[in-house]
Design an enzyme around this catalytic site. Structure first.
Site, PDB file in Angstrom:
ATOM      1  N   HIS A 186      30.890  -3.808 -13.720  1.00  0.00           N
ATOM      2  CA  HIS A 186      29.765  -4.440 -14.697  1.00  0.00           C
ATOM      3  C   HIS A 186      30.572  -4.281 -16.147  1.00  0.00           C
ATOM      4  CE1 HIS A 186      27.186  -3.397 -11.293  1.00  0.00           C
ATOM      5  NE2 HIS A 186      26.425  -4.581 -11.754  1.00  0.00           N
ATOM      6  N   ARG A 230      -4.111  23.662  -0.622  1.00  0.00           N
ATOM      7  CA  ARG A 230      -4.308  23.212  -1.881  1.00  0.00           C
ATOM      8  C   ARG A 230      -4.914  24.502  -2.686  1.00  0.00           C
ATOM      9  NH1 ARG A 230      -9.164  19.415  -3.396  1.00  0.00           N
ATOM     10  NH2 ARG A 230     -10.586  20.092  -1.723  1.00  0.00           N
ATOM     11  N   GLU A 246       2.151   8.253 -11.579  1.00  0.00           N
ATOM     12  CA  GLU A 246       2.625   8.974 -10.473  1.00  0.00           C
ATOM     13  C   GLU A 246       4.492   8.898 -10.777  1.00  0.00           C
ATOM     14  OE1 GLU A 246      -1.081   8.014  -8.433  1.00  0.00           O
ATOM     15  OE2 GLU A 246       0.507   7.073  -9.720  1.00  0.00           O
ATOM     16  N   LEU A 300      17.376   0.704 -12.046  1.00  0.00           N
ATOM     17  CA  LEU A 300      16.729   0.817 -13.529  1.00  0.00           C
ATOM     18  C   LEU A 300      15.610   1.247 -13.861  1.00  0.00           C
ATOM     19  CD1 LEU A 300      18.096  -3.009 -13.631  1.00  0.00           C
ATOM     20  CD2 LEU A 300      19.069  -0.940 -14.592  1.00  0.00           C
ATOM     21  N   HIS A 352      -5.596   6.357   2.039  1.00  0.00           N
ATOM     22  CA  HIS A 352      -5.326   7.625   1.199  1.00  0.00           C
ATOM     23  C   HIS A 352      -4.764   8.683   2.219  1.00  0.00           C
ATOM     24  CE1 HIS A 352      -7.081   6.007  -2.179  1.00  0.00           C
ATOM     25  NE2 HIS A 352      -7.232   7.061  -2.815  1.00  0.00           N
ATOM     26  N   ASN A 386      20.296  -8.184 -24.822  1.00  0.00           N
ATOM     27  CA  ASN A 386      21.157  -9.411 -24.722  1.00  0.00           C
ATOM     28  C   ASN A 386      20.779 -10.645 -23.937  1.00  0.00           C
ATOM     29  OD1 ASN A 386      21.320  -8.934 -21.792  1.00  0.00           O
ATOM     30  ND2 ASN A 386      23.189  -7.736 -22.131  1.00  0.00           N
TER      31      ASN A 386
END
Length: 665
Positions: free
Chosen positions: A37, A361, A415, A128, A477, A194
């Protein structure tokens, strides 16, 4: 024939000459590779030249200097810009030969920047927007460490280059929103404005006003001419004076200098071609052969590379005098506190003494109550699920806008942004990040989790509500395929502990894995304590025999997490039938994979095997062998109390025992 008009005269001929060296190296490397690129490096060369020669603090002879400024190339496809900079500035590993082997097997100059390939590459970018997310973590890490160690030791900035694609990605919203909320004013984003993407003009797909968008996120934002070096420098100075993060939209021409392809999509992701490069050389006044940078220009770049050496030496003297020197160095080197092992052992003893049913947990939350005071570099948060994830330790103060001394981050319902920011925190150094959400929402985190693994960053993901055991919230979930999908990522440890003791062991293993990310998959529902006897960290083996058969094995029951207790109950049912069964707990397949074959065989045995896990079968056949059965999920879950769900889907001790007996008939 080249009919393009001459380029306007630059305000600073020296800086333009230096920028043209970057342009030429980018053109030449992409052309030689027949891949890459060239447009972005040519368009952003003026901005990069101003930033690296006048503002960025770094030292190529000490690339790991902790108080260096951080530079992230979020639009990583323009990697030749970064490689050209590192080469010209004097980073020893980035030789001219490396540039000539751009995008070739074994080179440091990969198609997109990879963190471990060369000093000066802070993070791996290419997907990206990820670099933007990382930059928020880096900027936050700097602010937190400055609050702890003071500005004499921690006082640097984070700069990011990004493009239109980065800002179209949804992660940019999460990252910029969090940075604006926290008022991370030492973060500056230089946007390659650009107006070109692969498909053509950005007008084909997007009409956002990025300045208004960033201002709405709480940023300072302005637009400048990205080829005017005076304007670039003035904008960066204004960013330094801002009380909030800054966006500088640099209006550039992609492939600046190319006679026919400048300003077009043709320059984005393909070599310019020999004729176009010859025309660009003529327009830029670059009369040198491929890969040749004249001594005078090279010397100007080397002078820029040496600019901050004195600042680094001053910093090293301050560090030597600091009463916090040893602690600062320990953190930077990634060594854990000596008392960690004792804290883990004490936690296990306490769990055994109480012998209570605990959701893993909750056990994880109890571990954090111990670990946060014991490991001062441990910093974490949750994506707006703090009371569900149990991620906040007692007395753990929040990080707030303008007050960064706390160690708990309110990531909000972001998240993906959370995961990317944790990568930035880990890559920055000096801190160990953890963050929580529901296991099913690893789907929202997955691109960043994959990059944690690719970058070998010891990020800890606390993922609760790990199965249909979460109950009434239902199939949206309830993670079904997620364990398998996560186990498929190379260099990622997926821990699914069976009880409180295994949870403590898995936390210890995750903390000690400074170059491997970890998933802690934890239950909502309470589980009985299975590891009632003292011993070593058996979870470190990845799998181990929790309960051996009373005599020669007739069947082996394999399980993880909440289903280990089901396997133990099935073992008891089989014993009533006179069938001798062993139970193997497998909290981490990846660690078990690393054990030698003799150990693996001793654990798995030669008898028929039954696996039970409240998830899909995919992956289990690696351990099951030819004469085997699987008890688990084959489709999505349902909304109901847990007491109804496990029998409904046939994940019970009776079903496991029946599967075992069927193999023996």
């Amino acid at each position: 024939m080249d009919t393009a008009p001459p380029l306007p005269q630059p305000k600073n001929p020296k800086l333009r000459r230096m920028a043209n060296a970057l342009r030429a190296l980018a053109m030449d490397a992409v052309e030689q590779a027949k891949s890459g690129h060239p447009g972005m490096p040519m368009g952003m060369a003026d901005v990069a030249t101003v930033l690296f020669t006048e503002f960025l603090r770094f030292d190529p002879t000490a690339p790991e200097w902790p108080d260096r400024d951080r530079f992230i190339l979020s639009n990583g496809h323009g990697s030749m810009l970064l490689y050209g900079l590192l080469h010209l500035l004097g980073y020893a590993d980035m030789t001219l030969d490396e540039l000539k082997h751009f995008r070739q097997l074994g080179s440091r100059t990969a198609g997109h920047p990879e963190r471990e390939l060369a000093p000066g590459i802070e993070v791996t970018t290419g997907p990206l927007g990820q670099g933007l997310g990382n930059s928020v973590g880096m900027a936050l890490a700097e602010r937190h460490l400055a609050a702890e160690f003071g500005p004499d030791l921690v006082d640097h900035r984070t700069y990011v280059f990004c493009g239109d694609g980065c800002l179209m990605e949804a992660i940019s919203h999460e990252a910029m929103s969090l940075a604006g909320h926290l008022r991370l004013n030492k973060l500056t984003v230089l946007y390659d404005d650009n107006s070109i993407t692969i498909d053509g003009s950005t007008a084909l797909a997007v009409s956002d006003d990025q300045l208004l968008r960033f201002r709405a996120h709480g940023w300072a934002a302005e637009r400048i001419d990205g080829h005017d070096t005076d304007a670039i420098a003035a904008a960066i100075r204004r960013a330094h004076d801002s009380d909030r993060p800054s966006l500088i939209a640099c209006k550039t021409i992609i492939a600046f200098g190319a006679p026919t392809k400048a300003g077009t999509a043709a320059a984005h992701g393909a070599p310019l071609g020999a004729e176009e490069i010859a025309g660009a050389r003529k327009r830029l006044g670059w009369e040198y052969p491929p890969f040749v940078v004249p001594d005078g220009i090279r010397a100007e770049w080397r002078e820029a590379g040496a600019r901050s050496a004195g600042l680094r030496h001053d910093w090293e003297r301050r560090l030597e005098r600091s009463p916090q020197r040893d602690e600062f160095r320990r953190r930077q080197h990634g060594a854990l506190p000596d008392k960690l092992a004792a804290e883990i052992a004490a936690a296990c003893d306490e769990f055994r003494a109480k012998n209570a049913k605990l959701a893993t947990r909750q056990a994880s939350g109890a571990m954090l109550d111990r670990l946060v005071p014991a490991v001062p570099e441990l910093i974490g948060g949750s994506a707006d699920l703090t009371p569900s994830n149990n991620t906040k330790a007692k007395d753990q103060a929040d990080i707030k806008p303008g007050d960064y001394a706390g160690r708990y981050i309110r990531f909000g319902v972001r998240e993906h942004g959370m995961a990317a920011a944790m990568n930035g925190i880990a890559a920055h150094g000096g801190l160990i990040p953890y963050g929580g959400t529901f296991l099913t929402f690893t789907d929202y985190c997955r691109p960043s989790i994959r990059l944690s693994a690719l970058m070998k960053l010891g990020v800890i993901y606390v993922m609760t509500h790990d199965s249909i055991g979460l109950g009434e919230d239902g199939p949206t979930h309830q993670p079904i395929e997620h364990l398998s999908a996560l186990r498929a990522i190379p260099q990622l440890q997926v821990f699914r502990p069976a009880d409180a003791v295994e949870t403590a062991e898995c936390w210890e293993l995750a903390l000690n894995s400074r170059h491997v990310p970890s998933i802690l998959a934890l239950t909502r529902q309470p589980l009985p304590l299975l590891r009632t006897q003292p011993g070593g960290n058996y979870s470190a083996y990845g799998a181990y025999v929790l309960a051996e058969a009373d005599g020669a094995r007739q069947v082996t029951l394999l399980a993880t997490g909440s289903e280990v207790s089901i396997a133990m109950d099935a073992r008891a049912l089989l014993a009533q039938q006179g069938i001798r069964a062993a139970v193997v707990s497998m909290p981490c397949w990846e660690l078990f994979e690393r054990e030698n074959s003799a150990y693996q065989q001793s654990v798995l045995g030669t008898a028929p095997r039954v696996a039970v896990e409240a998830a899909v079968r995919h992956g289990w056949d690696r351990w099951l062998g030819p004469h085997s059965a699987f008890v688990g999920m084959s489709g999505f879950g349902a909304s109901a109390p847990i007491q109804a769900l496990y029998p409904h889907f046939g994940i019970t001790a009776e079903k496991v025992a029946a599967a075992a007996t069927s193999l023996l008939n």
